[in-house]
Design a protein around this motif. Structure first.
Motif, PDB file in Angstrom:
ATOM      1  N   PHE A 204      24.363  21.972  -9.692  1.00  0.00           N
ATOM      2  CA  PHE A 204      23.145  22.090  -8.271  1.00  0.00           C
ATOM      3  C   PHE A 204      22.589  22.727  -8.293  1.00  0.00           C
ATOM      4  CE2 PHE A 204      23.249  22.966  -3.859  1.00  0.00           C
ATOM      5  CZ  PHE A 204      22.749  22.161  -3.022  1.00  0.00           C
ATOM      6  N   ARG A 205      23.305  24.421  -8.139  1.00  0.00           N
ATOM      7  CA  ARG A 205      22.951  25.884  -8.493  1.00  0.00           C
ATOM      8  C   ARG A 205      21.901  26.071  -9.176  1.00  0.00           C
ATOM      9  NH1 ARG A 205      24.944  28.894  -4.400  1.00  0.00           N
ATOM     10  NH2 ARG A 205      27.051  27.711  -3.213  1.00  0.00           N
ATOM     11  N   SER A 206      21.806  25.089 -10.730  1.00  0.00           N
ATOM     12  CA  SER A 206      20.522  25.381 -11.423  1.00  0.00           C
ATOM     13  C   SER A 206      19.410  23.937 -12.069  1.00  0.00           C
ATOM     14  CB  SER A 206      21.545  25.599 -12.878  1.00  0.00           C
ATOM     15  OG  SER A 206      22.309  24.367 -13.769  1.00  0.00           O
ATOM     16  N   ASN A 207      19.860  23.846 -10.755  1.00  0.00           N
ATOM     17  CA  ASN A 207      18.401  22.962 -10.340  1.00  0.00           C
ATOM     18  C   ASN A 207      18.590  21.915 -11.950  1.00  0.00           C
ATOM     19  OD1 ASN A 207      15.670  22.394  -8.970  1.00  0.00           O
ATOM     20  ND2 ASN A 207      14.712  22.600 -10.840  1.00  0.00           N
ATOM     21  N   ALA A 208      19.885  21.253 -12.468  1.00  0.00           N
ATOM     22  CA  ALA A 208      19.844  20.145 -13.176  1.00  0.00           C
ATOM     23  C   ALA A 208      19.913  19.142 -13.336  1.00  0.00           C
ATOM     24  CB  ALA A 208      21.115  20.631 -13.929  1.00  0.00           C
ATOM     25  N   VAL A 209      20.606  18.971 -11.847  1.00  0.00           N
ATOM     26  CA  VAL A 209      20.155  17.600 -11.053  1.00  0.00           C
ATOM     27  C   VAL A 209      19.240  17.031 -10.686  1.00  0.00           C
ATOM     28  CG1 VAL A 209      21.206  16.662  -8.999  1.00  0.00           C
ATOM     29  CG2 VAL A 209      22.571  17.937 -10.628  1.00  0.00           C
ATOM     30  N   ASP A 210      18.301  18.202 -10.557  1.00  0.00           N
ATOM     31  CA  ASP A 210      16.893  17.473 -10.030  1.00  0.00           C
ATOM     32  C   ASP A 210      16.234  17.033 -11.085  1.00  0.00           C
ATOM     33  OD1 ASP A 210      15.948  18.023  -7.186  1.00  0.00           O
ATOM     34  OD2 ASP A 210      16.325  20.362  -7.680  1.00  0.00           O
ATOM     35  N   VAL A 211      16.561  17.919 -12.491  1.00  0.00           N
ATOM     36  CA  VAL A 211      16.022  17.703 -13.298  1.00  0.00           C
ATOM     37  C   VAL A 211      15.966  16.351 -14.165  1.00  0.00           C
ATOM     38  CG1 VAL A 211      15.270  18.553 -15.964  1.00  0.00           C
ATOM     39  CG2 VAL A 211      15.657  19.731 -14.323  1.00  0.00           C
ATOM     40  N   LEU A 212      17.784  15.920 -14.103  1.00  0.00           N
ATOM     41  CA  LEU A 212      18.007  14.588 -14.557  1.00  0.00           C
ATOM     42  C   LEU A 212      17.466  14.090 -13.523  1.00  0.00           C
ATOM     43  CD1 LEU A 212      20.802  13.417 -15.671  1.00  0.00           C
ATOM     44  CD2 LEU A 212      21.862  13.860 -13.162  1.00  0.00           C
TER      45      LEU A 212
ATOM     46  N   LEU B 191      30.027  14.983  -7.238  1.00  0.00           N
ATOM     47  CA  LEU B 191      28.777  14.604  -6.619  1.00  0.00           C
ATOM     48  C   LEU B 191      29.050  14.674  -6.120  1.00  0.00           C
ATOM     49  CD1 LEU B 191      29.881  11.524  -8.687  1.00  0.00           C
ATOM     50  CD2 LEU B 191      28.727  13.452  -9.318  1.00  0.00           C
ATOM     51  N   SER B 192      29.503  14.674  -4.491  1.00  0.00           N
ATOM     52  CA  SER B 192      28.922  15.033  -3.212  1.00  0.00           C
ATOM     53  C   SER B 192      28.387  15.962  -3.075  1.00  0.00           C
ATOM     54  CB  SER B 192      30.378  15.130  -2.319  1.00  0.00           C
ATOM     55  OG  SER B 192      31.016  15.869  -2.576  1.00  0.00           O
ATOM     56  N   ARG B 193      29.019  17.532  -4.396  1.00  0.00           N
ATOM     57  CA  ARG B 193      28.545  18.799  -3.941  1.00  0.00           C
ATOM     58  C   ARG B 193      27.255  19.128  -4.962  1.00  0.00           C
ATOM     59  NH1 ARG B 193      26.736  22.302  -2.071  1.00  0.00           N
ATOM     60  NH2 ARG B 193      26.843  24.167  -2.120  1.00  0.00           N
ATOM     61  N   SER B 194      26.988  17.641  -5.801  1.00  0.00           N
ATOM     62  CA  SER B 194      25.693  18.045  -7.014  1.00  0.00           C
ATOM     63  C   SER B 194      24.728  17.108  -6.378  1.00  0.00           C
ATOM     64  CB  SER B 194      26.018  18.013  -8.273  1.00  0.00           C
ATOM     65  OG  SER B 194      27.472  17.249  -8.783  1.00  0.00           O
ATOM     66  N   LEU B 195      25.170  15.939  -6.763  1.00  0.00           N
ATOM     67  CA  LEU B 195      24.029  14.597  -6.733  1.00  0.00           C
ATOM     68  C   LEU B 195      23.810  14.309  -4.884  1.00  0.00           C
ATOM     69  CD1 LEU B 195      23.326  13.218  -8.902  1.00  0.00           C
ATOM     70  CD2 LEU B 195      24.591  11.307  -8.832  1.00  0.00           C
ATOM     71  N   LEU B 196      24.918  14.314  -4.803  1.00  0.00           N
ATOM     72  CA  LEU B 196      24.584  14.024  -3.174  1.00  0.00           C
ATOM     73  C   LEU B 196      23.578  14.568  -2.140  1.00  0.00           C
ATOM     74  CD1 LEU B 196      25.318  11.380  -0.655  1.00  0.00           C
ATOM     75  CD2 LEU B 196      27.461  13.217  -0.403  1.00  0.00           C
TER      76      LEU B 196
ATOM     77  N   ILE C  59      18.146  16.320 -22.788  1.00  0.00           N
ATOM     78  CA  ILE C  59      19.258  16.994 -23.581  1.00  0.00           C
ATOM     79  C   ILE C  59      20.100  18.315 -22.509  1.00  0.00           C
ATOM     80  CG2 ILE C  59      19.422  18.357 -25.536  1.00  0.00           C
ATOM     81  CD1 ILE C  59      17.290  17.137 -26.917  1.00  0.00           C
ATOM     82  N   PRO C  60      19.352  19.166 -22.232  1.00  0.00           N
ATOM     83  CA  PRO C  60      20.637  20.019 -21.365  1.00  0.00           C
ATOM     84  C   PRO C  60      21.773  19.822 -20.529  1.00  0.00           C
ATOM     85  CG  PRO C  60      18.768  20.712 -21.927  1.00  0.00           C
ATOM     86  CD  PRO C  60      18.366  19.426 -21.863  1.00  0.00           C
ATOM     87  N   PHE C  61      21.978  18.489 -19.727  1.00  0.00           N
ATOM     88  CA  PHE C  61      22.620  18.126 -19.375  1.00  0.00           C
ATOM     89  C   PHE C  61      23.296  17.452 -20.226  1.00  0.00           C
ATOM     90  CE2 PHE C  61      24.007  14.745 -16.161  1.00  0.00           C
ATOM     91  CZ  PHE C  61      23.959  15.740 -15.209  1.00  0.00           C
ATOM     92  N   SER C  62      23.087  16.488 -20.737  1.00  0.00           N
ATOM     93  CA  SER C  62      23.771  16.295 -21.760  1.00  0.00           C
ATOM     94  C   SER C  62      24.551  16.514 -22.795  1.00  0.00           C
ATOM     95  CB  SER C  62      23.333  15.118 -23.089  1.00  0.00           C
ATOM     96  OG  SER C  62      22.596  16.081 -23.746  1.00  0.00           O
ATOM     97  N   ILE C  63      25.158  18.664 -23.055  1.00  0.00           N
ATOM     98  CA  ILE C  63      25.714  18.985 -23.034  1.00  0.00           C
ATOM     99  C   ILE C  63      27.123  18.991 -22.439  1.00  0.00           C
ATOM    100  CG2 ILE C  63      25.742  21.985 -22.924  1.00  0.00           C
ATOM    101  CD1 ILE C  63      23.224  22.434 -24.159  1.00  0.00           C
ATOM    102  N   VAL C  64      26.170  19.080 -20.597  1.00  0.00           N
ATOM    103  CA  VAL C  64      28.114  18.612 -20.317  1.00  0.00           C
ATOM    104  C   VAL C  64      28.216  17.641 -20.328  1.00  0.00           C
ATOM    105  CG1 VAL C  64      28.673  18.599 -17.475  1.00  0.00           C
ATOM    106  CG2 VAL C  64      26.582  20.622 -18.250  1.00  0.00           C
TER     107      VAL C  64
END
Lengths: 173, 436
Positions: free
Chosen positions: B76-84, B124-129, B229-234
């Protein structure tokens, strides 16, 4: 009344300092869990010598994290609560109901702290150990639970008596 | 001393009353436990009170919960969800409400592999929601999809609950695991069907596609895939390590945290303050959830101790009614009890009593126990006691528990509708196992 509050202020500041340090400790415990598990996987799969302590220590760290954080969480009104009824009541009455709830919560926490103190002393006298691979005394962890409940209970009393305009908690439903 | 069914009525009634007064949920459990232990066992029983809190908060499998929350916090804090989201927008194109599909998929995949519906709901409620709400998606619909996706876990292999039910009930574990696949897919279709119908009827539930003015070019799609690709690392850190047998779900959660940190570094968001803020926030959310679990565990044990759950089960099992009504009652009971009793504890009480009844009414055990599995998992997302609801609320700072409750109901009803379909068309459950 205001004199009494003023004289308590240094004590309240000490309580806040201890609790915020507790929150830091809880966060460090979580970070330590990540590090320990990463170390465990490396040791097990790349070096072939799994640790015997990782799983036990991670469990202890989970307890430390929960109870170290609880007081500051309570201070912020962060506990999950269903405040449908206080929300629907007229503000003054809803506020009174919330304060009543905080007061009951304070009493419950203090009573649990009292039970915890008795249990901690009993385990200390018997030198009871954990039933884990790496055995450690149980009493320090019970002491943390006791202190956490005591501190959370005191915060509930602070929430009960704080200024009416601040009555809501962030965890309200 | 209160025993049997009156003990359940009084215990649950008191618990509901205290929660309604606005007491924190963990305090409501704590107070009822204090009263119950004092009345039933006296002061000598207070030792088990603290022991229960100690045992719950040192349960190794529960470490999965803070690990998944921490992973979500960093993402959430690293902006990964926005990129996703941006990448999915580019790849999928103009399908209104497309991010709800992503929500169900992520919730199901993470929950299935971790076995921790609560941890995934909080993550997911912390990141995606928050990102979905910020982009104009309806919070209730998003919450419902998270809860429903996370609750599909027991149906989809590898399901720990399916293995436990299989062992207790003496039915084929592999059969039970395979039997869950088609119903799992059916439920996913029902959730998404409901979501898309809602969006169709009320377009304001999903943002308009004004941002996507034209069909994306091949280059843009390739770029979107590269950004994933970076998100897929997780994903690989969690799913890959579990599937390869390198890490347990709990350890995989910790590796997912490291994967999230690598992702943050790739997105140039890695910093000490990211680690500090994420761990503090995660520790707070985890404490909110785990203190409720620590206090509710004893409540569950006390219900078992008073014989309340057993008495209720025996009462239902002893009724002289038509087989279809008996099946309905046998299903309704765990549905209600699982709102406030631990799933595994409930299975230990109920399964041995149910086995002879099932032999008498002659139903397919595989079919029955799969429906039973669905039942007990839906209890976890049914207001007002479902653990997963509290977990989701803990991660969602801006929301209210009342909103989470109302978001859950439509999906609880979809689960019930799905169970009715499985009852009418048992082949959905039994077809795949019949092939092995």
């Amino acid at each position: 009344m205001s004199n009494a509050v003023s004289s308590l202020r240094p004590l309240l500041r000490v309580q806040d300092a201890v609790s915020i340090a507790g929150q830091g400790l809880g966060a460090i415990a979580l970070a330590a869990i990540v590090v320990i598990y990463a170390y465990e996987i490396i040791m097990r799969y790349f070096i072939g010598t799994p640790t015997v302590w990782a799983s036990d220590f991670v469990s202890f760290l989970l307890l430390i994290s929960v109870f170290a954080v609880l007081p500051w969480l309570t201070r912020d009104g962060g506990n999950v609560a269903v405040t449908l009824l206080p929300d629907y009541l007229p503000p003054a009455l809803g506020d009174k109901l919330l304060r009543f709830g905080f007061f009951i919560s304070g009493l419950a926490c203090l009573y649990v702290a009292y039970i915890g103190l008795e249990e901690t002393l009993r385990l200390f006298e018997r030198n009871t150990m954990t039933l884990t691979t790496v055995r450690v005394p149980r009493w320090p962890m019970l002491a943390l639970i006791t202190l956490s409940m005591l501190n959370a209970g005191l915060y509930f009393f602070r929430l009960t008596f704080r200024h009416a305009t601040n009555a809501a908690g962030t965890g309200r439903a | 001393m209160l025993e049997g069914i009156p003990a359940i009525v009084v215990g649950v009634g008191l618990l509901l009353g205290l929660m309604l007064l606005g007491l924190p949920v963990f305090i409501a459990f704590l107070t009822v436990n204090l009263l119950a232990v004092g009345l039933m066992l006296g002061p000598s029983g207070y030792g088990m009170f603290i022991a229960s809190m100690f045992d719950t908060t040192t349960t190794n499998s529960l470490v999965t919960i803070p690990m998944f929350i921490l992973m979500g916090e960093i993402l959430f804090r690293s902006n990964a969800v926005d990129v996703l989201f941006h990448s999915i927008d580019t790849i999928v194109g103009k399908v209104r409400g497309r991010q709800y599909v992503l929500t169900v998929l992520l919730a199901t995949i993470f929950s299935t592999l971790s076995g921790a519906a609560m941890g995934v709901a909080a993550m997911l409620s912390r990141s995606l929601l928050p990102t979905m709400v910020a982009r104009g998606y309806d919070s209730k619909l998003a919450i419902g999809n998270i809860l429903a996706g996370a609750s599909l876990a027991p149906l989809i292999p590898p399901s720990i609950l399916a293995i436990i039910v299989g062992m207790l009930a003496g039915v084929s574990i592999s059969g039970l695991l395979i039997a869950g696949i088609l119903p799992g897919l059916m439920f996913a279709v029902l959730f998404l069907g409901y979501t898309f119908i809602r969006v169709r009827l009320d377009p304001s539930l999903a943002p308009s596609d004004e941002g996507i003015r034209k069909e994306p070019s091949v280059g843009e799609v390739v770029m979107a895939l590269v950004q994933l690709i970076p998100f897929s690392i997780v994903i690989i850190s969690v799913i890959g390590l579990i599937l390869m047998g390198i890490a347990t779900p709990t350890e995989a959660g910790a590796m997912g945290v490291l994967g999230a940190l690598v992702t943050a570094a790739i997105y140039r968001r890695f910093s000490l303050s990211l680690i500090k803020d994420s761990t503090i926030s995660s520790a707070r959310i985890a404490a909110m959830i785990l203190i409720i679990m620590a206090t509710s565990k004893l409540f569950s044990q006390l219900l078992a101790f008073t014989g309340g759950a057993t008495a209720l089960t025996q009462l239902v099992a002893g009724l002289d009614v038509a087989p279809w009504l008996m099946i309905f009652l046998l299903m309704a009971l765990p549905f209600i009890l699982c709102m406030f009793i631990d799933q595994i504890a409930l299975m230990l009480i109920v399964v041995p009593i149910y086995i002879p009844i099932l032999n008498n009414i002659g139903v397919d055990p595989l079919w029955f126990w799969l429906l039973f599995l669905i039942n007990i998992t839906v209890g976890g997302m049914t207001p007002p006691f479902g653990y997963t609801l509290f977990a989701l609320k803990s991660g969602w700072e801006d929301g209210r528990l009342a909103e989470v409750f109302s978001a859950a109901w439509p999906f609880v009803f979809i689960f019930i509708l799905g169970m009715v379909l499985l009852a009418i068309f048992p082949g959905i459950v039994t077809f795949l196992p019949s092939l092995i």
